[in-house]
Design a protein around this motif. Sequence first.
Motif, PDB file in Angstrom:
ATOM      1  N   VAL A   5       0.846  -1.180   0.000  1.00 16.88           N
ATOM      2  CA  VAL A   5       0.000   0.000   0.000  1.00 16.88           C
ATOM      3  C   VAL A   5       0.888   1.239   0.000  1.00 16.88           C
ATOM      4  N   GLU A   6       0.751   2.041  -1.069  1.00 17.17           N
ATOM      5  CA  GLU A   6       1.529   3.281  -1.180  1.00 17.17           C
ATOM      6  C   GLU A   6       0.723   4.448  -0.609  1.00 17.17           C
ATOM      7  N   SER A   7       1.445   5.444  -0.128  1.00 15.30           N
ATOM      8  CA  SER A   7       0.817   6.680   0.328  1.00 15.30           C
ATOM      9  C   SER A   7       1.830   7.812   0.209  1.00 15.30           C
ATOM     10  N   GLY A   8       1.341   9.040   0.344  1.00 12.65           N
ATOM     11  CA  GLY A   8       2.233  10.186   0.349  1.00 12.65           C
ATOM     12  C   GLY A   8       2.248  11.012  -0.919  1.00 12.65           C
ATOM     13  N   GLY A   9       1.535  10.557  -1.933  1.00 15.67           N
ATOM     14  CA  GLY A   9       1.487  11.340  -3.161  1.00 15.67           C
ATOM     15  C   GLY A   9       0.715  12.631  -2.979  1.00 15.67           C
ATOM     16  N   TYR A  32      14.201  -9.759   0.971  1.00 14.53           N
ATOM     17  CA  TYR A  32      13.407  -9.262  -0.141  1.00 14.53           C
ATOM     18  C   TYR A  32      14.045  -7.999  -0.711  1.00 14.53           C
ATOM     19  N   THR A  33      13.628  -7.688  -1.888  1.00 14.41           N
ATOM     20  CA  THR A  33      14.055  -6.462  -2.555  1.00 14.41           C
ATOM     21  C   THR A  33      12.805  -5.669  -2.903  1.00 14.41           C
ATOM     22  N   THR A  34      12.838  -4.394  -2.586  1.00 13.22           N
ATOM     23  CA  THR A  34      11.698  -3.520  -2.835  1.00 13.22           C
ATOM     24  C   THR A  34      12.117  -2.387  -3.761  1.00 13.22           C
ATOM     25  N   ALA A  35      11.227  -2.030  -4.650  1.00 11.63           N
ATOM     26  CA  ALA A  35      11.546  -1.000  -5.639  1.00 11.63           C
ATOM     27  C   ALA A  35      10.396  -0.022  -5.799  1.00 11.63           C
ATOM     28  N   TRP A  36      10.746   1.114  -6.377  1.00  9.70           N
ATOM     29  CA  TRP A  36       9.765   2.094  -6.819  1.00  9.70           C
ATOM     30  C   TRP A  36       9.858   2.221  -8.340  1.00  9.70           C
ATOM     31  N   PHE A  37       8.705   2.247  -8.964  1.00  7.71           N
ATOM     32  CA  PHE A  37       8.578   2.504 -10.388  1.00  7.71           C
ATOM     33  C   PHE A  37       7.616   3.673 -10.566  1.00  7.71           C
ATOM     34  N   ARG A  38       7.578   4.224 -11.755  1.00  6.79           N
ATOM     35  CA  ARG A  38       6.616   5.277 -12.045  1.00  6.79           C
ATOM     36  C   ARG A  38       6.154   5.172 -13.486  1.00  6.79           C
ATOM     37  N   LYS A  87      10.731  17.962 -10.298  1.00  9.11           N
ATOM     38  CA  LYS A  87      10.569  18.616 -11.584  1.00  9.11           C
ATOM     39  C   LYS A  87       9.224  18.210 -12.188  1.00  9.11           C
ATOM     40  N   PRO A  88       8.681  19.013 -13.080  1.00  3.71           N
ATOM     41  CA  PRO A  88       7.434  18.604 -13.751  1.00  3.71           C
ATOM     42  C   PRO A  88       7.547  17.236 -14.424  1.00  3.71           C
ATOM     43  N   ASP A  89       8.734  16.885 -14.917  1.00  5.79           N
ATOM     44  CA  ASP A  89       8.936  15.575 -15.542  1.00  5.79           C
ATOM     45  C   ASP A  89       8.807  14.415 -14.567  1.00  5.79           C
ATOM     46  N   ASP A  90       8.803  14.707 -13.268  1.00  8.34           N
ATOM     47  CA  ASP A  90       8.611  13.650 -12.266  1.00  8.34           C
ATOM     48  C   ASP A  90       7.145  13.304 -12.072  1.00  8.34           C
ATOM     49  N   THR A  91       6.241  14.061 -12.693  1.00  5.40           N
ATOM     50  CA  THR A  91       4.818  13.787 -12.582  1.00  5.40           C
ATOM     51  C   THR A  91       4.492  12.402 -13.119  1.00  5.40           C
ATOM     52  N   ALA A  92       3.873  11.573 -12.288  1.00  4.18           N
ATOM     53  CA  ALA A  92       3.568  10.189 -12.668  1.00  4.18           C
ATOM     54  C   ALA A  92       2.797   9.526 -11.537  1.00  4.18           C
ATOM     55  N   VAL A  93       2.287   8.335 -11.832  1.00  2.00           N
ATOM     56  CA  VAL A  93       1.812   7.460 -10.766  1.00  2.00           C
ATOM     57  C   VAL A  93       3.008   6.633 -10.310  1.00  2.00           C
ATOM     58  N   TYR A  94       3.265   6.630  -9.025  1.00  2.00           N
ATOM     59  CA  TYR A  94       4.407   5.914  -8.462  1.00  2.00           C
ATOM     60  C   TYR A  94       3.922   4.610  -7.830  1.00  2.00           C
ATOM     61  N   TYR A  95       4.591   3.522  -8.206  1.00  7.36           N
ATOM     62  CA  TYR A  95       4.244   2.195  -7.734  1.00  7.36           C
ATOM     63  C   TYR A  95       5.374   1.603  -6.901  1.00  7.36           C
ATOM     64  N   CYS A  96       4.970   0.897  -5.871  1.00  8.94           N
ATOM     65  CA  CYS A  96       5.902   0.117  -5.074  1.00  8.94           C
ATOM     66  C   CYS A  96       5.839  -1.324  -5.573  1.00  8.94           C
ATOM     67  N   ALA A  97       6.989  -2.011  -5.582  1.00  9.25           N
ATOM     68  CA  ALA A  97       7.047  -3.395  -6.030  1.00  9.25           C
ATOM     69  C   ALA A  97       7.976  -4.182  -5.127  1.00  9.25           C
ATOM     70  N   TYR A 111       5.210  -8.638  -6.841  1.00  5.82           N
ATOM     71  CA  TYR A 111       4.077  -8.006  -6.184  1.00  5.82           C
ATOM     72  C   TYR A 111       4.112  -6.499  -6.439  1.00  5.82           C
ATOM     73  N   TRP A 112       2.916  -5.941  -6.624  1.00  8.54           N
ATOM     74  CA  TRP A 112       2.809  -4.523  -6.959  1.00  8.54           C
ATOM     75  C   TRP A 112       1.702  -3.868  -6.147  1.00  8.54           C
ATOM     76  N   GLY A 113       1.938  -2.604  -5.788  1.00  6.82           N
ATOM     77  CA  GLY A 113       0.898  -1.824  -5.155  1.00  6.82           C
ATOM     78  C   GLY A 113      -0.006  -1.180  -6.188  1.00  6.82           C
ATOM     79  N   GLN A 114      -0.982  -0.431  -5.708  1.00  8.92           N
ATOM     80  CA  GLN A 114      -1.965   0.210  -6.589  1.00  8.92           C
ATOM     81  C   GLN A 114      -1.483   1.553  -7.124  1.00  8.92           C
ATOM     82  N   GLY A 115      -0.477   2.117  -6.516  1.00  8.06           N
ATOM     83  CA  GLY A 115       0.080   3.368  -7.014  1.00  8.06           C
ATOM     84  C   GLY A 115      -0.428   4.589  -6.275  1.00  8.06           C
ATOM     85  N   THR A 116       0.374   5.641  -6.309  1.00  8.77           N
ATOM     86  CA  THR A 116       0.000   6.927  -5.741  1.00  8.77           C
ATOM     87  C   THR A 116       0.420   8.027  -6.705  1.00  8.77           C
TER      88      THR A 116
END
Length: 122
Positions: A5-9, A32-38, A87-97, A111-116
Amino acid sequence: QVQLVESGGGVVQAGGSLRLSCTASGRTFSRYTTAWFRQAPGKEREFVAAQTWSGTNTNYADSVKGRFTISRDNAKNTVYLQMNSLKPDDTAVYYCADKPYGSVYGNEYDYWGQGTQVTVSS
């Protein structure tokens, strides 16, 4: 089954900061290994940062190096993404994996979260 579960967006002006959180539940593996994608509108999902459960190994996309920091609080089963100098280019939905222990390189996660949503205004 691992749940993330992601939060903070939110919405922030260029140059500002946000901290995203990803809280996990249901893990049956201790390493485990955890990552952020966007994913920005009209673009493919891209890797942002990854870290192993011990914090020993970390990897960042070139586009965020020096601005974003991934960290963790294992007692809380939570991984953070501190984002500075946005930056404006950072605008995205961010996902945890998440995945059982593996390389911080590569985009294969189990495994993937729903995004923020993160929106950076100019």
